[in-house]
Motif scaffolding. Structure first.
Motif, PDB file in Angstrom:
ATOM      1  N   UNK A 145       0.800  -1.230   0.000  1.00 54.49           N
ATOM      2  CA  UNK A 145       0.000   0.000   0.000  1.00 54.49           C
ATOM      3  C   UNK A 145       0.830   1.276   0.000  1.00 54.49           C
ATOM      4  N   UNK A 146       2.105   1.197   0.429  1.00 56.44           N
ATOM      5  CA  UNK A 146       2.927   2.422   0.492  1.00 56.44           C
ATOM      6  C   UNK A 146       3.502   2.807  -0.871  1.00 56.44           C
ATOM      7  N   UNK A 147       3.184   2.038  -1.919  1.00 54.79           N
ATOM      8  CA  UNK A 147       3.652   2.375  -3.259  1.00 54.79           C
ATOM      9  C   UNK A 147       5.093   2.017  -3.533  1.00 54.79           C
ATOM     10  N   UNK A 148       5.712   1.232  -2.663  1.00 59.85           N
ATOM     11  CA  UNK A 148       7.122   0.867  -2.850  1.00 59.85           C
ATOM     12  C   UNK A 148       7.317  -0.213  -3.904  1.00 59.85           C
ATOM     13  N   UNK A 149       6.231  -0.867  -4.271  1.00 52.22           N
ATOM     14  CA  UNK A 149       6.311  -1.919  -5.282  1.00 52.22           C
ATOM     15  C   UNK A 149       5.416  -1.537  -6.458  1.00 52.22           C
ATOM     16  N   UNK A 150       5.982  -0.794  -7.380  1.00 49.27           N
ATOM     17  CA  UNK A 150       5.215  -0.312  -8.536  1.00 49.27           C
ATOM     18  C   UNK A 150       6.085  -0.406  -9.783  1.00 49.27           C
ATOM     19  N   UNK A 151       5.477  -0.796 -10.886  1.00 51.80           N
ATOM     20  CA  UNK A 151       6.198  -0.834 -12.155  1.00 51.80           C
ATOM     21  C   UNK A 151       5.847  -2.066 -12.959  1.00 51.80           C
ATOM     22  N   UNK A 152       6.372  -2.112 -14.163  1.00 49.13           N
ATOM     23  CA  UNK A 152       6.155  -3.242 -15.057  1.00 49.13           C
ATOM     24  C   UNK A 152       7.499  -3.770 -15.531  1.00 49.13           C
ATOM     25  N   UNK A 153       7.739  -5.042 -15.285  1.00 46.63           N
ATOM     26  CA  UNK A 153       8.977  -5.694 -15.698  1.00 46.63           C
ATOM     27  C   UNK A 153       8.630  -6.731 -16.765  1.00 46.63           C
ATOM     28  N   UNK A 154       9.226  -6.609 -17.942  1.00 50.45           N
ATOM     29  CA  UNK A 154       8.886  -7.513 -19.038  1.00 50.45           C
ATOM     30  C   UNK A 154       9.810  -8.717 -19.144  1.00 50.45           C
ATOM     31  N   UNK A 155      10.771  -8.842 -18.226  1.00 53.48           N
ATOM     32  CA  UNK A 155      11.619 -10.033 -18.228  1.00 53.48           C
ATOM     33  C   UNK A 155      10.766 -11.280 -17.990  1.00 53.48           C
ATOM     34  N   UNK A 156      11.270 -12.415 -18.451  1.00 48.96           N
ATOM     35  CA  UNK A 156      10.598 -13.682 -18.169  1.00 48.96           C
ATOM     36  C   UNK A 156      10.480 -13.885 -16.661  1.00 48.96           C
ATOM     37  N   UNK A 157       9.346 -14.388 -16.236  1.00 47.82           N
ATOM     38  CA  UNK A 157       9.106 -14.687 -14.824  1.00 47.82           C
ATOM     39  C   UNK A 157       8.313 -15.984 -14.753  1.00 47.82           C
ATOM     40  N   UNK A 158       8.375 -16.649 -13.612  1.00 43.15           N
ATOM     41  CA  UNK A 158       7.686 -17.926 -13.435  1.00 43.15           C
ATOM     42  C   UNK A 158       7.321 -18.089 -11.970  1.00 43.15           C
ATOM     43  N   UNK A 159       6.438 -19.043 -11.708  1.00 34.98           N
ATOM     44  CA  UNK A 159       5.959 -19.244 -10.338  1.00 34.98           C
ATOM     45  C   UNK A 159       7.089 -19.478  -9.345  1.00 34.98           C
ATOM     46  N   UNK A 160       8.110 -20.237  -9.743  1.00 42.24           N
ATOM     47  CA  UNK A 160       9.176 -20.560  -8.787  1.00 42.24           C
ATOM     48  C   UNK A 160      10.035 -19.353  -8.448  1.00 42.24           C
ATOM     49  N   UNK A 161       9.811 -18.216  -9.128  1.00 49.67           N
ATOM     50  CA  UNK A 161      10.539 -16.986  -8.792  1.00 49.67           C
ATOM     51  C   UNK A 161       9.913 -16.243  -7.614  1.00 49.67           C
ATOM     52  N   UNK A 162       8.691 -16.560  -7.263  1.00 43.74           N
ATOM     53  CA  UNK A 162       7.998 -15.818  -6.204  1.00 43.74           C
ATOM     54  C   UNK A 162       8.683 -16.002  -4.851  1.00 43.74           C
ATOM     55  N   UNK A 163       9.050 -17.225  -4.531  1.00 44.71           N
ATOM     56  CA  UNK A 163       9.702 -17.550  -3.257  1.00 44.71           C
ATOM     57  C   UNK A 163      11.010 -16.765  -3.075  1.00 44.71           C
ATOM     58  N   UNK A 164      11.969 -16.816  -4.009  1.00 43.73           N
ATOM     59  CA  UNK A 164      13.202 -16.041  -3.795  1.00 43.73           C
ATOM     60  C   UNK A 164      12.979 -14.528  -3.861  1.00 43.73           C
ATOM     61  N   UNK A 165      11.999 -14.083  -4.651  1.00 41.09           N
ATOM     62  CA  UNK A 165      11.734 -12.645  -4.735  1.00 41.09           C
ATOM     63  C   UNK A 165      11.271 -12.097  -3.391  1.00 41.09           C
ATOM     64  N   UNK A 166      10.389 -12.815  -2.718  1.00 46.49           N
ATOM     65  CA  UNK A 166       9.901 -12.373  -1.411  1.00 46.49           C
ATOM     66  C   UNK A 166      11.023 -12.349  -0.373  1.00 46.49           C
ATOM     67  N   UNK A 167      11.883 -13.368  -0.398  1.00 52.68           N
ATOM     68  CA  UNK A 167      12.988 -13.377   0.568  1.00 52.68           C
ATOM     69  C   UNK A 167      13.958 -12.229   0.291  1.00 52.68           C
ATOM     70  N   UNK A 168      14.151 -11.916  -0.981  1.00 55.30           N
ATOM     71  CA  UNK A 168      14.984 -10.766  -1.327  1.00 55.30           C
ATOM     72  C   UNK A 168      14.334  -9.470  -0.832  1.00 55.30           C
ATOM     73  N   UNK A 169      13.021  -9.348  -0.990  1.00 52.75           N
ATOM     74  CA  UNK A 169      12.295  -8.139  -0.568  1.00 52.75           C
ATOM     75  C   UNK A 169      12.430  -7.862   0.923  1.00 52.75           C
ATOM     76  N   UNK A 170      12.384  -8.937   1.734  1.00 52.89           N
ATOM     77  CA  UNK A 170      12.404  -8.734   3.182  1.00 52.89           C
ATOM     78  C   UNK A 170      13.824  -8.724   3.752  1.00 52.89           C
ATOM     79  N   UNK A 171      14.815  -8.802   2.856  1.00 50.25           N
ATOM     80  CA  UNK A 171      16.199  -8.699   3.316  1.00 50.25           C
ATOM     81  C   UNK A 171      16.729  -9.962   3.967  1.00 50.25           C
ATOM     82  N   UNK A 172      16.205 -11.111   3.598  1.00 50.73           N
ATOM     83  CA  UNK A 172      16.737 -12.374   4.132  1.00 50.73           C
ATOM     84  C   UNK A 172      18.126 -12.577   3.529  1.00 50.73           C
ATOM     85  N   UNK A 173      19.148 -12.686   4.371  1.00 45.54           N
ATOM     86  CA  UNK A 173      20.519 -12.657   3.869  1.00 45.54           C
ATOM     87  C   UNK A 173      21.280 -13.968   4.052  1.00 45.54           C
TER      88      UNK A 173
END
Length: 644
Positions: free
Chosen positions: A522-550
């Motif tokens: 809701x804070x608008x920090x995730x906005x835009x359109x990315x045309x690179x290939x994406x797939x379901x198995x990318x959701x898991x690592x993307x979320x961990x990257x977002x929350x700073x899991x290191x």
């Protein structure tokens, strides 16, 4: 010696097998009539040509099914022409043939949802359904025409069978002559059967034909399923464990370069926002306007006004694909980054192992984790797999506790169930991670009676329930945004697989796996359109990257937000082959060799470029091999857990 003493018996046997061929042709014709809009066959000559190529697959299926009948028909027993033995042959013939033949009628309807001939893997879907009897009678009501066709065709088959009767032999040979002639006939027929099952080729190096062989005869991959028959597809996947280690002589360095299965990100500071992942039943990209802005579809109509509005404030990936074809494939792909190809990972014996996933990582971070599914508890195997992943809580139809909101087919209507989920989350301790798998946007394409005139019916039956589920999302978000937890929550919206197709561009083989992926905060920090290939198995690592899991974690997918040196790709399995999309090309791979390379925009796979192989094509093939080699090794050796 009259070696053809049993000539009448052999001729009658040939006639009865010919009937099977005739009725398999009838089934292929009916399959075409029911699915002509998605098979890309536009001329009668083309249909007959494909039917001709289908004879090899019909032969294999007919010989598999009629093996016992053929043996009983040619055994050296003088009683084979007696009345009791003829009755025995009649029952053996029709019990085996009609059961196997009925599988083809299933695909008159199911094919439009699955875009593949039904295989034994369909049992994975049915295994955990408690209402199988109710489903059977509902299908009988909804698709009465298919049941009626099967009955009529079966009666005709029986009638034609009885038209030619086996008469008692008038001529008697000596016992020696009888057995010698029978032995010769047995050897000849047996040899022909072996050749028929192997596809008509008697070379010792030839393996029995398989599903992938149908693709050799077509100009468009969509046509391959017309060459096949469902009986063959079912038989060839029987007792066939697709989870086997493979060796393509790929080095560890190549696996790291092309796939990098152990990810580690240091792009964002550690945070603990709430996370809600929505896996929408059958919500193909085709239905959502925000994902079709640049598709160039004439007179395009969207059926998701709310998701379209939400997408304007979200991070959208319009070039995204499912890794599997069924609902049970979606859960493991999205939550654990484990795709399913031929068989469902969640239904395999390898699923019961330690699995590092979005759930396990967030559990380690003291998240409250929960899974919501409005169907009867245990449906689709979601309850069992959620326990394997380690969810703290499971909320199904039982926990919802009001069967008045049951849709009569699959579970609780999406609108009230999402409100139930929202109320449950209101009482959760933060941070929480919750996944919901919706149910309403699905066959039999019903919506609540009170909304029958609210949503456009569109061009196919799926469009109206899509509008209803979109409205359920709207009501959920409207209610949730009033709660204190809403502003500190990342929402992910995706789908398990597409469903009915209206626009031709989505009937193309590759686009049959096109699903949405979008992230919202809701804070608008995730906005835009990315045309690179994406797939379901990318959701898991993307979320961990977002929350700073290191910390390091296992993931065949990649973060959609970070350059981790892995070239964007998408992989799935369709038309009996693996499809690897990467860079400028699509590689089709049969499990042993690349069978084709196509321009990335050639989603129908019409122009095979394999004769002019380039270094980038070769790299795409190696990437596919690297993925599969690491994938099967980790699954079979049970190395899906946290790296030690």
């Amino acid at each position: 010696m009259k070696l053809f003493f049993r000539k009448q018996e052999y001729l009658v046997l040939i006639y009865r097998l010919f009937l099977a061929y005739f009725f398999y042709f009838i089934a292929r014709f009916l399959f075409f009539l029911y699915n002509h809009d998605v098979l890309e066959v536009h001329a009668i000559g083309e249909f007959f040509k494909l039917s001709y190529y289908g004879l090899a697959f019909d032969t294999a299926a007919i010989l598999y099914v009629n093996g016992l009948f053929i043996v009983l028909s040619i055994l050296p027993f003088r009683a084979t022409t007696s009345l009791w033995y003829r009755k025995l042959l009649f029952y053996v013939y029709f019990i085996t043939n009609l059961i196997a033949y009925a599988l083809n009628f299933v695909d008159f309807i199911y094919y439009k949802f699955n875009f593949a001939r039904t295989t034994l893997s369909v049992l994975d879907v049915l295994e955990n359904e408690a209402n199988k009897t109710a489903m059977f009678f509902r299908f009988m009501t909804s698709y009465w025409d298919v049941y009626l066709l099967f009955i009529v065709v079966s009666i005709l088959w029986i009638y034609l069978y009885k038209r030619v009767k086996l008469q008692p032999a008038k001529q008697k040979l000596s016992t020696k002559a009888y057995y010698i002639s029978s032995l010769i006939g047995f050897v000849i027929i047996g040899t022909l059967i072996v050749g028929g099952i192997r596809g008509g080729d008697f070379k010792k190096s030839t393996r029995p034909i398989n599903l992938v062989d149908a693709s050799k005869h077509v100009k468009k991959m969509e046509q391959a399923d017309l060459v096949l028959n469902t009986t063959f597809a079912f038989i060839r996947t029987f007792n066939n464990n697709s989870f086997k280690k493979v060796d393509y002589h790929i080095s560890e360095e190549e696996i790291q370069f092309y796939i990098k299965p152990i990810k580690e990100y240091h792009n964002n500071p550690p945070t603990k926002p709430n996370i809600v992942v929505v896996i929408t039943e059958s919500m193909g990209r085709e239905y959502i306007g925000a994902f079709n802005k640049d598709m160039g579809i004439d007179n395009y109509v969207s059926y998701t006004p709310f998701l379209d509005s939400l997408a304007q404030h979200s991070l959208v990936f319009p070039n995204s694909f499912a890794n599997g074809s069924k609902s049970i494939h979606g859960m493991s792909s999205v939550l654990a980054g484990i795709p399913s190809f031929v068989d469902a990972f969640t239904s395999s014996s390898y699923s019961n192992q330690d699995i590092q996933s979005l759930v396990s990582v967030l559990n380690d971070l003291d998240y409250d984790t929960s899974f919501f599914h409005g169907a009867p508890n245990g449906s689709m195997g979601f309850l069992g797999f959620s326990n394997i992943l380690g969810f703290d809580h499971y909320y199904g139809m039982e926990e919802y506790g009001n069967d008045d909101d049951f849709d009569g087919s699959w579970g609780i209507w999406d609108e009230p169930f999402l409100q139930f989920m929202k109320s449950t989350l209101d009482n959760k301790k933060q941070p929480f991670f919750s996944t919901v798998f919706t149910v309403s946007s699905h066959e039999p394409f019903k919506i609540p009676e009170k909304y029958k005139d609210k949503f456009p019916k569109g061009h196919v039956a799926m469009h109206q329930p899509v509008g209803y589920t979109d409205y359920a999302f709207k009501e959920f978000f409207e209610a949730a945004k009033k709660e204190p937890w809403f502003d500190d929550t990342i929402f992910v919206i995706t789908a398990d697989h597409p469903n009915q197709v209206y626009y031709d561009v989505y009937n193309k083989v590759i686009n049959r796996r096109a699903v949405p992926i979008m992230f919202y905060k809701s804070d608008g920090s995730l906005v835009g359109t990315y045309t690179d290939l994406a797939q379901q198995i990318d959701i898991y690592p993307t979320l961990l990257d977002m929350i700073g899991y290191d910390k390091p974690f296992r993931s065949w997918g990649r973060s959609l937000l970070s350059d981790d040196e892995v070239v964007p790709f998408a992989i799935n399995h369709n038309a009996a082959q693996y499809h690897m999309l990467r860079g400028n090309y699509i590689c089709t791979f049969d499990g042993k060799n690349a069978t084709g390379f196509y321009d990335i925009n050639d989603k129908s796979l019409e122009h095979n470029l394999i004769a002019n192989k380039t270094p980038e094509m070769e790299a795409t093939e190696i990437a596919c091999q690297a993925f599969l080699e690491d994938y099967f090794e980790r699954i079979v050796d049970k190395k899906l857990g946290k790296e030690k």
